[in-house]
Write a protein that holds these residues in place. Structure first.
Motif, PDB file in Angstrom:
ATOM      1  N   MET A   5      -9.152  -1.528  13.802  1.00  0.00           N
ATOM      2  CA  MET A   5      -7.915  -2.351  13.203  1.00  0.00           C
ATOM      3  C   MET A   5      -7.355  -1.546  12.128  1.00  0.00           C
ATOM      4  O   MET A   5      -6.053  -1.151  11.601  1.00  0.00           O
ATOM      5  N   ILE A   6      -8.310  -0.967  11.348  1.00  0.00           N
ATOM      6  CA  ILE A   6      -8.048  -0.215   9.932  1.00  0.00           C
ATOM      7  C   ILE A   6      -7.353   1.109  10.575  1.00  0.00           C
ATOM      8  O   ILE A   6      -6.348   1.590   9.770  1.00  0.00           O
ATOM      9  N   LEU A   7      -8.096   1.681  11.486  1.00  0.00           N
ATOM     10  CA  LEU A   7      -7.497   2.983  12.085  1.00  0.00           C
ATOM     11  C   LEU A   7      -5.938   2.730  12.606  1.00  0.00           C
ATOM     12  O   LEU A   7      -4.928   3.504  12.558  1.00  0.00           O
ATOM     13  N   VAL A   8      -5.697   1.587  13.317  1.00  0.00           N
ATOM     14  CA  VAL A   8      -4.434   1.212  13.756  1.00  0.00           C
ATOM     15  C   VAL A   8      -3.490   1.139  12.699  1.00  0.00           C
ATOM     16  O   VAL A   8      -2.334   1.743  13.014  1.00  0.00           O
ATOM     17  N   VAL A   9      -3.720   0.516  11.585  1.00  0.00           N
ATOM     18  CA  VAL A   9      -2.976   0.343  10.533  1.00  0.00           C
ATOM     19  C   VAL A   9      -2.625   1.604   9.818  1.00  0.00           C
ATOM     20  O   VAL A   9      -1.628   1.717   9.677  1.00  0.00           O
ATOM     21  N   ILE A  10      -3.517   2.170   9.596  1.00  0.00           N
ATOM     22  CA  ILE A  10      -3.563   3.811   9.051  1.00  0.00           C
ATOM     23  C   ILE A  10      -2.216   4.551   9.892  1.00  0.00           C
ATOM     24  O   ILE A  10      -1.390   5.163   9.402  1.00  0.00           O
ATOM     25  N   ALA A  11      -2.493   4.501  11.295  1.00  0.00           N
ATOM     26  CA  ALA A  11      -1.634   5.199  12.253  1.00  0.00           C
ATOM     27  C   ALA A  11      -0.288   4.800  12.061  1.00  0.00           C
ATOM     28  O   ALA A  11       0.561   5.474  12.153  1.00  0.00           O
ATOM     29  N   LEU A  12      -0.230   3.638  12.064  1.00  0.00           N
ATOM     30  CA  LEU A  12       1.246   2.951  11.761  1.00  0.00           C
ATOM     31  C   LEU A  12       1.972   3.223  10.553  1.00  0.00           C
ATOM     32  O   LEU A  12       2.940   3.449  10.368  1.00  0.00           O
ATOM     33  N   ILE A  13       1.204   3.281   9.537  1.00  0.00           N
ATOM     34  CA  ILE A  13       1.649   3.639   8.215  1.00  0.00           C
ATOM     35  C   ILE A  13       1.961   5.081   8.436  1.00  0.00           C
ATOM     36  O   ILE A  13       3.097   5.712   7.808  1.00  0.00           O
ATOM     37  N   GLU A 135      18.393   6.120  -1.910  1.00  0.00           N
ATOM     38  CA  GLU A 135      17.399   5.913  -3.172  1.00  0.00           C
ATOM     39  C   GLU A 135      16.703   4.860  -2.504  1.00  0.00           C
ATOM     40  O   GLU A 135      15.450   4.671  -2.977  1.00  0.00           O
ATOM     41  N   SER A 136      17.218   3.922  -1.521  1.00  0.00           N
ATOM     42  CA  SER A 136      16.203   3.017  -0.998  1.00  0.00           C
ATOM     43  C   SER A 136      15.040   3.656  -0.168  1.00  0.00           C
ATOM     44  O   SER A 136      14.080   3.087  -0.409  1.00  0.00           O
ATOM     45  N   ILE A 137      15.482   4.500   0.703  1.00  0.00           N
ATOM     46  CA  ILE A 137      14.302   5.206   1.495  1.00  0.00           C
ATOM     47  C   ILE A 137      13.210   5.785   0.511  1.00  0.00           C
ATOM     48  O   ILE A 137      12.004   5.860   0.994  1.00  0.00           O
ATOM     49  N   LYS A 138      13.771   6.449  -0.582  1.00  0.00           N
ATOM     50  CA  LYS A 138      12.927   7.089  -1.478  1.00  0.00           C
ATOM     51  C   LYS A 138      11.719   6.101  -2.038  1.00  0.00           C
ATOM     52  O   LYS A 138      10.822   6.404  -2.248  1.00  0.00           O
ATOM     53  N   GLY A 139      12.379   4.895  -2.172  1.00  0.00           N
ATOM     54  CA  GLY A 139      11.235   3.932  -2.772  1.00  0.00           C
ATOM     55  C   GLY A 139      10.442   3.620  -1.649  1.00  0.00           C
ATOM     56  O   GLY A 139       9.226   3.148  -1.959  1.00  0.00           O
ATOM     57  N   ASN A 140      10.910   3.457  -0.456  1.00  0.00           N
ATOM     58  CA  ASN A 140      10.116   3.122   0.683  1.00  0.00           C
ATOM     59  C   ASN A 140       8.952   3.710   0.999  1.00  0.00           C
ATOM     60  O   ASN A 140       7.889   3.567   1.423  1.00  0.00           O
ATOM     61  N   LEU A 147       6.009   1.089   5.042  1.00  0.00           N
ATOM     62  CA  LEU A 147       5.589   2.023   6.040  1.00  0.00           C
ATOM     63  C   LEU A 147       5.125   1.569   7.139  1.00  0.00           C
ATOM     64  O   LEU A 147       5.357   1.687   8.267  1.00  0.00           O
ATOM     65  N   LEU A 148       4.300   0.500   6.790  1.00  0.00           N
ATOM     66  CA  LEU A 148       3.609  -0.406   8.033  1.00  0.00           C
ATOM     67  C   LEU A 148       4.747  -0.814   8.751  1.00  0.00           C
ATOM     68  O   LEU A 148       4.585  -0.985  10.041  1.00  0.00           O
TER      69      LEU A 148
END
Length: 217
Positions: A5-13, A135-140, A147-148
């Protein structure tokens, strides 16, 4: 299972990060294009609108405005589609592409007056919207939760993106469908279910969680 699950989350990020960085570069390119186009447009209006147009400079500007009009119109998105009433006509045209139609009349401006200023105003407003999006994307980019979300949304909207990449739909249609409330809700639902499942799995353990899930189903 927790490690998976952790690896999936990291991959999605990571996928979300790549998606946001690409979006950031694209927005910068769109801002530059619209700014340059508006500059050319204002230059033409100030120096050649309603005047002699047999000079090399006028021809250069006119060709540039005409040839780049379809892309500029596309980048205006909904802002470039207006409810328009032609002069001396008693009817209204819905979703009228104001830029491409107005630019075609630069050498014959007698029937158009406020439309030329209208296009300039829409261009300025859309450039401002793109800058706000930038500016919004820079914050994202610095927000792992966003990112997730973007990583999950990449897979949710993948069929829509494939339609755009293969030329079946236009960019404006892809943009509308990808930002549809149903798509956003589906994205939220997947993230919520995944988050709850991860918490329960960590607390109870995978085998116990699986047994509860089997009983529930």
């Amino acid at each position: 299972m927790v490690l998976k699950m952790i690896l999936v989350v990291i991959a999605l990020i990571i996928i979300g990060l790549i998606k946001e960085l690409r979006a950031l570069l694209r927005v910068v390119e769109d801002i530059d294009f619209l700014s340059n186009y508006n500059g050319t447009y204002v230059d033409y209006m100030n120096n050649y609108l309603g005047k002699r147009y047999d000079t090399p400079k006028e021809k250069e500007l006119h060709i540039k405005l005409i040839s780049e009009a379809p892309k500029a119109q596309r980048l205006l998105l909904d802002a470039g589609l207006v409810d328009y009433q032609p002069a001396f006509r008693g009817y209204m045209v819905k979703n009228y592409p104001i830029l491409v139609n107005t630019v075609q009349s630069l050498r014959n401006p007698s029937s158009l007056t406020e439309e030329f200023n209208w296009v300039n105003t829409i261009l300025i407003m859309q450039i401002a919207r793109y800058k706000e999006l930038h500016e919004s994307i820079k914050g994202n980019v610095l927000n792992p939760l966003v990112l997730l979300r973007e990583g999950v949304q990449f897979f949710v909207t993948l069929p829509i993106s494939l339609l755009y990449w293969t030329g079946v739909i236009q960019y404006s249609t892809q943009y509308k469908l990808s930002n549809n409330i149903v798509v956003k809700f589906l994205n939220f639902l997947i993230i919520s279910i995944g988050f709850v499942s991860a918490i329960v799995t960590i607390v109870l353990g995978w085998e116990q969680f699986k047994s509860y899930l089997d009983k529930f189903l």
